[in-house]
Design a protein around this motif. Sequence first.
Motif, PDB file in Angstrom:
ATOM      1  N   ASN A  67       0.854  -1.179   0.000  1.00 21.13           N
ATOM      2  CA  ASN A  67       0.000   0.000   0.000  1.00 21.13           C
ATOM      3  C   ASN A  67       0.897   1.238   0.000  1.00 21.13           C
ATOM      4  O   ASN A  67       1.917   1.273   0.692  1.00 21.13           O
ATOM      5  CB  ASN A  67      -0.881  -0.008   1.254  1.00 21.13           C
ATOM      6  N   GLU A  89      -0.452   6.807 -10.095  1.00 15.71           N
ATOM      7  CA  GLU A  89      -1.156   7.162  -8.867  1.00 15.71           C
ATOM      8  C   GLU A  89      -0.271   6.950  -7.641  1.00 15.71           C
ATOM      9  O   GLU A  89      -0.247   7.768  -6.714  1.00 15.71           O
ATOM     10  CB  GLU A  89      -2.430   6.322  -8.740  1.00 15.71           C
ATOM     11  N   ASP A 118      -5.400  12.993  -0.338  1.00 15.70           N
ATOM     12  CA  ASP A 118      -6.799  12.554  -0.414  1.00 15.70           C
ATOM     13  C   ASP A 118      -7.065  12.212  -1.873  1.00 15.70           C
ATOM     14  O   ASP A 118      -7.205  13.101  -2.709  1.00 15.70           O
ATOM     15  CB  ASP A 118      -7.724  13.670   0.069  1.00 15.70           C
ATOM     16  N   ILE A 119      -7.087  10.931  -2.184  1.00 18.68           N
ATOM     17  CA  ILE A 119      -7.200  10.515  -3.576  1.00 18.68           C
ATOM     18  C   ILE A 119      -8.124   9.310  -3.690  1.00 18.68           C
ATOM     19  O   ILE A 119      -8.111   8.413  -2.842  1.00 18.68           O
ATOM     20  CB  ILE A 119      -5.814  10.173  -4.163  1.00 18.68           C
ATOM     21  N   GLU A 120      -8.942   9.316  -4.693  1.00 19.69           N
ATOM     22  CA  GLU A 120      -9.819   8.190  -5.015  1.00 19.69           C
ATOM     23  C   GLU A 120      -9.522   7.796  -6.451  1.00 19.69           C
ATOM     24  O   GLU A 120     -10.237   8.156  -7.386  1.00 19.69           O
ATOM     25  CB  GLU A 120     -11.289   8.587  -4.845  1.00 19.69           C
ATOM     26  N   GLY A 121      -8.414   7.092  -6.654  1.00 21.47           N
ATOM     27  CA  GLY A 121      -7.988   6.708  -7.981  1.00 21.47           C
ATOM     28  C   GLY A 121      -8.483   5.335  -8.365  1.00 21.47           C
ATOM     29  O   GLY A 121      -9.267   4.698  -7.656  1.00 21.47           O
ATOM     30  N   ARG A 122      -8.004   4.872  -9.491  1.00 20.24           N
ATOM     31  CA  ARG A 122      -8.370   3.532  -9.933  1.00 20.24           C
ATOM     32  C   ARG A 122      -7.784   2.475  -9.001  1.00 20.24           C
ATOM     33  O   ARG A 122      -8.436   1.463  -8.711  1.00 20.24           O
ATOM     34  CB  ARG A 122      -7.870   3.306 -11.358  1.00 20.24           C
ATOM     35  N   TYR A 123      -6.561   2.728  -8.509  1.00 22.75           N
ATOM     36  CA  TYR A 123      -5.889   1.767  -7.638  1.00 22.75           C
ATOM     37  C   TYR A 123      -5.553   2.342  -6.266  1.00 22.75           C
ATOM     38  O   TYR A 123      -5.552   1.622  -5.276  1.00 22.75           O
ATOM     39  CB  TYR A 123      -4.584   1.279  -8.288  1.00 22.75           C
ATOM     40  N   ARG A 153      -6.321   4.617  -3.133  1.00 23.97           N
ATOM     41  CA  ARG A 153      -7.426   5.266  -2.433  1.00 23.97           C
ATOM     42  C   ARG A 153      -6.968   5.614  -1.023  1.00 23.97           C
ATOM     43  O   ARG A 153      -6.821   4.741  -0.171  1.00 23.97           O
ATOM     44  CB  ARG A 153      -8.650   4.355  -2.406  1.00 23.97           C
ATOM     45  N   ARG A 189      -7.574   8.490   2.205  1.00 22.53           N
ATOM     46  CA  ARG A 189      -8.463   9.515   2.744  1.00 22.53           C
ATOM     47  C   ARG A 189      -7.732  10.326   3.805  1.00 22.53           C
ATOM     48  O   ARG A 189      -7.484   9.845   4.908  1.00 22.53           O
ATOM     49  CB  ARG A 189      -9.716   8.872   3.352  1.00 22.53           C
TER      50      ARG A 189
END
Length: 265
Positions: A72, A119, A134-139, A141, A143
């Motif tokens: 991660n 990403e 703070d990212i909500e990507g394809r892979y 995520r 918060r």
Amino acid sequence: MTDPTIGVTFRPQSPPEALRDVALAAEAAGVAQLWLWEDCFCEGGLTSATAALAATERLHVAVGLLPVPLRNPALAAMEIATVARMFPGRFLPGLGHGVLEWMEQVGARAASPLTLLREYTAAVRDLLHGRTVDIEGRYVRLREVALDWPPEPPPPLLVGGRGPKTVALAGELADGVILDSALSLDQIREGVANAAAGRAAAGRAAEPFDTVVFVEVDPGADDLEARIDSAITTLAGIGADTVVFHPTGQAPDPLPLIASCAKRE
């Protein structure tokens, strides 16, 4: 043209318990950098780097590279930050796709490795620079993630790759690129140009950037020193800032390379 920085690789085909003596030999010889690889399923790159750094006082230690599907990005940033704070200015982490067959083997292969690397690199670099991510990507995520102990200064984050899109991404997002020994001289020239194009497109042309080139050399060659001298001259002439010599998988002992590099000083 300035002389490039010189490094030697401790290949993961050598046993982990041999690393300390190799790191001490590299430092005693005046070799600037010791490089490690996180190949599956050999030795952990971050644990090995920490051990090599702890055994030495001046040696710079790099990992080229950490396969991004295996961790991660928050964990990767935490670990990199910890090592960088304990050994400020001496740790050089690199990120990359990893060998896709190995990523498949462990159930971590991404459908779009380039998207994952984009990403991931952006998130890790922001975290290392003390930013809240703070990212909500394809892979990726995350918060409102921020490191409690960001390194000061943050270590340069490198990206390794062969393909033009990956190398351009390194120029766009990272602090350097790693070009491996499988590439021809023409491909290295193209890689230098692609990284420069990525930097220019991102408005980063004036920022520091390290072009690292790996060179495989048979440590048993009779003309070892001549081969090393020739490689340094050639690669410096086409844009390498750092030249890293690694032994072959069949003869992984780096000590002859370290001794030959020492004789150049």
